[in-house]
Design a protein around this motif. Sequence first.
Motif, mmCIF file in Angstrom:
data_model
loop_
_atom_site.group_PDB
_atom_site.id
_atom_site.type_symbol
_atom_site.label_atom_id
_atom_site.label_comp_id
_atom_site.label_asym_id
_atom_site.label_seq_id
_atom_site.Cartn_x
_atom_site.Cartn_y
_atom_site.Cartn_z
ATOM 1 N N UNK A 177 -13.742 134.515 36.584
ATOM 2 C CA UNK A 177 -14.514 135.235 35.670
ATOM 3 C C UNK A 177 -13.532 135.567 34.510
ATOM 4 N N UNK A 178 -14.078 135.040 33.358
ATOM 5 C CA UNK A 178 -13.562 135.659 32.024
ATOM 6 C C UNK A 178 -14.284 136.677 31.585
ATOM 7 N N UNK A 179 -14.098 137.860 31.376
ATOM 8 C CA UNK A 179 -15.281 138.578 30.909
ATOM 9 C C UNK A 179 -15.483 138.671 29.392
ATOM 10 N N UNK A 180 -14.444 138.195 28.869
ATOM 11 C CA UNK A 180 -14.530 138.070 27.171
ATOM 12 C C UNK A 180 -15.617 137.167 26.734
ATOM 13 N N UNK A 181 -15.593 135.912 27.859
ATOM 14 C CA UNK A 181 -16.737 134.947 27.617
ATOM 15 C C UNK A 181 -18.254 135.580 27.800
#
Length: 183
Positions: A177-181
């Motif tokens: 997961x990329x939380x910024x996305x």
Amino acid sequence: MTSPARPGRGDAWTVDDLQDLPEDGQDYEIFDGSLLVSPHADVFHGAVANRLRRMLDRQAPAGLLVGQDIGVSAKRSSYFVPDLFVAREDALDRGGPALDPGDVLLVVEVISPSNAGRDLVLKRHEYGVAGIPRYWLVEPRKRTLTVLENVGGFFREAASVGVEGSWRTDQPFPLVLTLADLI
């Protein structure tokens, strides 16, 4: 016009009683036989939940379902509707008014300022006692994801994820997961 059937005075609410409630812009859950009412989430909350669902859907293996809008019976007298869940897909074939917690691998709540206590305290406790293995708390305003794991009926923090970089895990399935996305 008759009003919907409701439990008698002093009687506990059940999942079946929820079927008779109107579609009135409120969300209904039950805790220990008492009805909990809250407004539908706002657009930002829904956007975060939907982005996370898409991220999980893309990575989920066959046999697991990433879902929304289906309740979980935490115990006979409690029923909660998480923002997202991951469950065994065959659990849906059994039907019924709610998922059994034994079929649920992960519940996710996106924290709303107006409802934070319910997600951070009440649901955390109830999902833990019900034996759900993982509970994620997404806090959009803090831009964090808190990953909780069930140890003996209680959740302990396993990770705190911020918007920098990517986060990898093998539970409830291998994913990145990329939380910024998301936020």
